[in-house]
Design an enzyme around this catalytic site. Structure first.
Site, PDB file in Angstrom:
ATOM      1  N   TYR A   1      39.004  27.627  52.077  1.00 21.48           N
ATOM      2  CA  TYR A   1      40.180  26.762  51.929  1.00 21.48           C
ATOM      3  C   TYR A   1      40.085  25.519  52.808  1.00 21.48           C
ATOM      4  O   TYR A   1      40.551  24.439  52.428  1.00 21.48           O
ATOM      5  CB  TYR A   1      41.455  27.551  52.228  1.00 21.48           C
ATOM      6  CG  TYR A   1      41.916  28.345  51.030  1.00 21.48           C
ATOM      7  CD1 TYR A   1      42.457  27.700  49.919  1.00 21.48           C
ATOM      8  CD2 TYR A   1      41.775  29.723  50.983  1.00 21.48           C
ATOM      9  CE1 TYR A   1      42.864  28.416  48.803  1.00 21.48           C
ATOM     10  CE2 TYR A   1      42.173  30.457  49.872  1.00 21.48           C
ATOM     11  CZ  TYR A   1      42.712  29.790  48.780  1.00 21.48           C
ATOM     12  OH  TYR A   1      43.094  30.494  47.669  1.00 21.48           O
TER      13      TYR A   1
ATOM     14  N   ASP B   1      30.944  56.932  40.812  1.00 23.08           N
ATOM     15  CA  ASP B   1      31.004  57.116  39.360  1.00 23.08           C
ATOM     16  C   ASP B   1      29.604  57.227  38.783  1.00 23.08           C
ATOM     17  O   ASP B   1      28.640  56.655  39.320  1.00 23.08           O
ATOM     18  CB  ASP B   1      31.714  55.926  38.701  1.00 23.08           C
ATOM     19  CG  ASP B   1      33.201  55.892  38.977  1.00 23.08           C
ATOM     20  OD1 ASP B   1      33.780  56.934  39.346  1.00 23.08           O
ATOM     21  OD2 ASP B   1      33.796  54.808  38.820  1.00 23.08           O
TER      22      ASP B   1
END
Length: 382
Positions: A122, A268
């Site tokens: 930013y 997973d």
């Protein structure tokens, strides 16, 4: 300083490709030498703009180091170089980005501050909008600077953002603070700080026999809520998805402090899950200059192909996504991945399906603890 000045602009003649952990004064000195060498080239009798020689961060320049006694493996980078040049159209903006972030890091070090990559993005978005339009550009340029100056991101004043959490049979104590019992932190666990210096100073004690690295925060919460560490003496750790540096750093440090504890990965059964496990295990090419500081010998406990065949109903399997196939292709072409893991990836691709850990809930919400205990016995980690 004199020896540093006599080398090439960023001492590219050296063969050891790792990122030093340096105090701010030494990092500032490296930046100052870079600027002086750049100005010297501009003001010479034959003025020129020096290309920036970076350690190349691609698969062709990556190697794997394997410990002879420990079994640990990690990615490192060889001494092949790429360049960022102001005179070539395809890399001119990248060349300028490096100098912009170098300037920003110098200011951070002078002010004795630390910033996250997001904060840096930013600030650059406001100061240099023509050169920084995305977080990815900032992240890649930070790695360019690491490859250029050969010092760690943390040495540059860039702090890791952490998503990680830890729970279970572990006592932690920060300097001058009370001891934290991670078994009493609830289902959310103890939040891992992004301050690597603080993580380095933690004192830790445990009576656990295993460290279980959990891919997903939801699974971590389920295991912590069920107090799996009372049945299986373990420490749970998660990065809530793809591993951040702070979580990897803390896991690596626990492996050093508790070398007899096996680290078991619960992910997973899909290419992304295996990629996450491999990042913990080997590090990443993009961070090859620092990978050895974060890698640890994670063993793949589950989900595995046999678990899918024996425990997961067909209706709980879901189709692979295009992104899964891209990751699978990358894993299959990797020289790092062991054959048994490649066989698992091939089985995923052949079936066209993937399975999430939550599929085990078809056997009941309390089945996950039983699954882990059974897998540990089967894998002979007792």
């Amino acid at each position: 300083m004199g020896e540093f000045c006599r080398s090439t602009i960023f001492f590219s003649d050296q063969h050891l490709c790792y990122a030093d952990i340096l105090p701010p004064s030494q990092v500032r000195a490296r930046i100052e030498v870079a600027v002086l060498n750049f100005l010297k080239a501009l003001s010479s009798n034959s003025p020129s703009i020096s290309d920036l020689a970076l350690i190349s961060r691609n698969s062709n320049n990556s190697r794997v180091s394997r410990g002879l006694l420990t079994g640990d493996s990690w990615i490192f980078l060889s001494h092949s170089f790429c360049t960022r040049s102001l005179t070539r159209e395809n890399s001119a903006k990248s060349f300028i980005r490096v100098w912009k972030i170098m300037e920003m890091c110098y200011q951070i070090l002078v002010q004795e501050k630390r910033v996250t990559q997001r904060e840096l993005y930013y600030k650059l978005l406001c100061d240099s909008p023509d050169y920084f339009t995305s977080q990815l550009q900032v992240n890649r340029t930070i790695q360019d600077l690491v490859a250029l100056l050969r010092c760690s991101r943390y040495s540059l004043g860039i702090m890791a953002s952490s998503r990680g959490a830890i729970a279970g049979r572990l006592l932690l104590q920060e300097p001058d603070k009370e001891v934290v019992d991670c078994s009493t932190c609830g289902s959310s666990g103890y939040a891992i700080s992004g301050d690597l210096e603080l993580l380095e100073k933690l004192t830790m004690e445990t009576d656990a026999r295993y460290i279980i690295m959990v891919e997903k925060h939801a699974i971590f919460q389920r295991l912590a809520e069920d107090r799996v560490f009372n049945r299986i003496p373990c420490i749970l750790i998660t990065a809530k998805g793809f591993p951040d540096i702070a979580t990897r750093f803390l896991l690596h440090r626990m492996c050093q402090m508790f070398p007899n504890l096996p680290v078991l990965g619960l992910v997973d059964w899909n290419p992304a899950g295996l990629a996450i496990l491999c990042t913990f295990k080997f590090g990443s090419i993009g961070m090859g200059l620092e990978a050895y500081r974060y890698a640890c010998n994670v063993k793949w406990l589950g989900l595995r192909k046999d678990d899918i065949n024996q425990l997961i109903p067909e209706e709980c399997l879901v189709p692979l996504k295009p992104r899964d196939l891209q990751i699978a292709k990358s894993l299959m072409s990797s020289e790092i991945l062991q054959d048994s893991y490649k066989e698992e990836v091939a089985a995923m691709v052949q079936s066209g399906r993937r399975a999430e850990i939550e599929a085990l809930y078809c056997h009941g919400y309390d089945y996950l603890v039983k699954f882990l205990a059974t897998k540990i016995v089967q894998a002979n980690y007792l």
